[in-house]
Design a protein around this motif. Structure first.
Motif, short mmCIF file in Angstrom:
data_model
loop_
_atom_site.label_atom_id
_atom_site.label_comp_id
_atom_site.label_asym_id
_atom_site.label_seq_id
_atom_site.Cartn_x
_atom_site.Cartn_y
_atom_site.Cartn_z
N UNK A 67 -4.70 3.06 -10.55
CA UNK A 67 -4.06 1.92 -9.89
C UNK A 67 -2.59 1.65 -10.08
N UNK A 68 -2.03 1.27 -11.20
CA UNK A 68 -0.65 0.81 -11.03
C UNK A 68 0.33 1.94 -10.71
N UNK A 69 -0.09 3.19 -10.82
CA UNK A 69 0.86 4.30 -10.65
C UNK A 69 0.93 4.83 -9.23
N UNK A 190 0.20 -4.61 -5.92
CA UNK A 190 0.07 -6.07 -5.78
C UNK A 190 -0.93 -6.64 -6.77
N UNK A 191 -2.02 -5.91 -7.02
CA UNK A 191 -3.01 -6.41 -7.98
C UNK A 191 -2.41 -6.44 -9.39
N UNK A 495 -10.54 -8.91 -6.24
CA UNK A 495 -9.55 -7.99 -5.65
C UNK A 495 -8.84 -7.20 -6.74
N UNK A 496 -8.38 -7.93 -7.77
CA UNK A 496 -7.63 -7.28 -8.83
C UNK A 496 -8.52 -6.31 -9.60
N UNK A 497 -9.74 -6.76 -9.89
CA UNK A 497 -10.66 -5.89 -10.62
C UNK A 497 -10.94 -4.62 -9.85
N UNK A 502 -10.96 -2.21 -13.55
CA UNK A 502 -11.27 -2.63 -14.91
C UNK A 502 -11.68 -4.10 -14.89
N UNK A 503 -12.44 -4.49 -15.87
CA UNK A 503 -12.86 -5.88 -15.94
C UNK A 503 -11.72 -6.75 -16.48
#
Lengths: 507, 117
Positions: A67-69, A190-191, A495-497, A502-503
């Protein structure tokens, strides 16, 4: 977790556009192919929407970078609903353009550009990365630049200058906002941003960044002090282009606003006040603008501004009920505004003018067609049980809930102004006794068109009117849909999870 | 280096806004180009400047142990430059066309779309 096919709507529009480029000189083939491809694209969007509606959120990470990459694509209920609506409007305009646009205009790549535009919109609705959102915005504006200048009439070029300059400026603001956000958090997803922005102590900097996004999206969606480019340019291109612009381009700004202010910049007192004030003034200036103009295209242009104000008001209130109203209104508005500009296109084809003082006698000459046109017009006002009514109900309920009485007053005033202007339009264009207008030299009139072309003009209006009626009469389905979207937007943990896979420890 | 960049960014933004506010259409585009370049430098600056530390991990270690130059802002700038280039070239062609059709460079004279038709 690789749901790579959620980018299929985007890829499909890209392939369609490229395919259409191969038939550059064969306009007839382009017309048929574009309609068929749009229909197929609508099918794909529908499948994606159904899948997300039944199974819940789908995420894909491009290149399998977690995700963040990497760049994430997220299909949540809000995004897929918008994708579906973009496909609906795209199909309607594709068919409508085949009869309403002159061959000279179609020759310069109208259809490929239409599909590129829809691709950009769908990309913006599906991306989960703020810089990627910027890139999709650029795809949208470069396609819209071509569409607004296609044909190169004098008024069009003049409108285009204003449109191009303000949109380039909006992109600059958007980029500055992204630069600040990256400098503050070191992330673009965005998450991930939603989590990291919470942790920053310096709220002043966050407010500045949020204001930059507000200005950028505010220019795109034409809110109060930033809307002046819209009435100067939207009536200049041919009605088919105006339909797709009026239906979707300002709404993508609202979408981005809803997305960023519910996900990244949450619960900001400062912004909430600014949004509410801007919303009230947008409603007022849009409504008053619509009152003074005589040109149908301009009246509808000011209506866009007025009704963007409603949606902004919902974002400003920031309660679940108000967001629900915004989402409902967005669904209703995309369908109705696209339809309205097509109606104004048919009126132009029949009479050769869009000035409501010169027009008249539509009801006498074309009673059935007039009744059909009444559906979008009165949906816009929101006469119950038509579609606009329900959304306004939620705005007012949401306003009562959060004690925003002044905002409610403006919403009611905005509805009243809309009613007043639509009544005027109905009386002038449809009821007033028609005069014989002098035939203008250029252009083919409605009565001279062949049967098939008449059908191509009317069918899209019928199609969108049926959807409008469904939104109004089958409101419970749309209500449960927008309720679900509002719930998802106000509680972005899922959405973020899903994106970060990840929890979360409770936010 | 940061201080120098800050002044250059400020100068580019100021010049850009000044040019945008002029009446000439051509100067407006120059203003937008200035602003675009200013923003690109801003992204570069806000991504933190690190000198002589390429983002390459030593053979011995598995993660970054030292501070490194962030490659993401550079990728962003590259994208923004390419997009900006496309848009600006379109805008310049548009302006040329508008000048030919309307025979004026003065933005104040482009007001016929605001009038009632």
């Amino acid at each position: 977790m690789s749901n790579i096919w959620i980018v299929l709507p985007i890829l499909f529009q890209l392939t369609s556009a490229v395919l259409l480029l191969f038939f550059w000189n064969y306009i007839k083939i382009q017309k048929i192919l574009s309609a068929l491809l749009s229909l197929l694209g609508l099918g794909i969007s529908l499948v994606l929407f159904k899948e997300v509606y039944n199974e819940g959120l789908l995420v894909t990470q491009s290149g399998n970078w977690s995700a963040p990459f990497g760049i994430s694509f997220v299909a949540d209920t809000f995004g897929t609903t918008m994708v579906l609506l973009a496909s609906v409007a795209g199909l309607a305009v594709s068919v409508f353009a085949s009869a309403s646009m002159t061959k000279a205009r179609l020759q310069f790549g109208f259809y490929p550009m239409l599909h590129f535009l829809i691709m950009g919109l769908q990309g913006a609705f599906l991306t989960g990365d703020i810089f990627n959102l910027y890139v999709w915005f650029e795809v949208i504006i470069i396609s819209s630049f071509v569409l607004i200048t296609i044909g190169g009439k004098k008024a069009q070029l003049e409108g285009a200058i204003k449109y191009v300059a303000l949109n380039l400026l909006a992109s600059v603001f958007f980029l500055i906002g992204i630069a600040f956000l990256y400098g503050l958090t070191g992330s673009l997803n965005m998450a991930d941003l939603a989590l990291k922005v919470q942790e920053i102590d310096n709220k002043g900097l966050i407010n500045v960044t949020a204001s930059l996004f507000l200005v950028a999206f505010g220019i795109k969606s034409a809110v109060f002090p930033l809307y002046f480019w819209l009435p100067a340019s939207y009536h200049t291109p041919p009605p088919a282009v105006a339909a797709i612009f009026g239906g979707l381009l300002t709404k993508v700004g609202v979408y981005a606003m809803v997305r960023t202010f519910t996900l990244i910049f949450v619960g900001d007192e400062f912004l909430s006040v600014i949004l509410s004030v801007m919303a009230a003034l947008t409603i007022l200036s849009g409504g008053l603008g619509a009152m003074v103009h005589q040109h149908l295209g301009k009246i509808f242009g000011y209506f866009i501004i007025c009704h963007i104000g409603f949606m902004m008001a919902g974002v400003g209130m920031m309660t679940e009920l108000a967001i629900m109203g915004t989402v409902f209104y967005l669904v209703h508005d995309i369908v109705v505004k696209t339809n309205l500009f097509m109606v104004s296109g048919i009126v132009l084809k029949i009479n050769g003018t869009q000035n409501i003082k010169e027009l008249g006698g539509m009801y006498q000459n074309y009673p059935l067609l007039s009744l059909l046109m009444a559906i979008p017009l009165f949906s816009l006002v929101g006469i119950p049980p038509l579609s606009g009514f329900w959304a306004k109900l939620f705005f007012i309920q949401g306003g009562l809930e959060s004690n925003e009485y002044l905002l409610i007053a403006f919403i009611v005033l905005g509805s009243f102004l809309t009613l007043w202007v639509i009544a005027k339009v109905w009386a002038e264009v449809f009821w007033k006794k028609g005069e014989n207008l002098p035939k203008k030299a250029r252009g083919i009139y409605f009565r001279e068109l062949g049967r098939r072309q008449k059908l191509a003009l009317i069918l899209p209006v019928v199609f969108l009117s049926i959807i409008s009626l469904y939104i109004g009469l089958g409101a419970e389905n749309i209500v449960s849909l927008s309720e679900r979207i509002a719930k998802e937007l106000m509680n972005p943990e899922a959405y973020i999870e899903a994106v970060m896979s990840k929890k979360l420890n409770a936010l | 280096m940061e201080l120098l960049l800050i002044f250059i960014i400020g100068l580019l933004h100021a010049a850009g806004i000044y040019m945008l506010l002029r009446r000439s259409m051509f100067k407006m585009i120059i203003g937008l180009i200035f602003l675009g370049n200013g923003v690109n430098l801003l992204i570069f600056l806000l991504g933190r400047l690190v000198k002589g530390k390429p983002p390459v991990i030593d053979e011995a270690s598995k993660v970054f142990t030292d501070i490194y130059a962030d490659p993401v802002p550079q990728a962003l700038i590259l994208t923004a430059i390419v997009i900006g280039f496309g848009l600006q070239s379109f805008a310049i062609i548009l302006i040329k066309r508008v000048y030919k059709v309307l025979e004026t460079d003065d933005l104040d004279e482009l007001n016929s779309t605001d009038e009632e038709i």
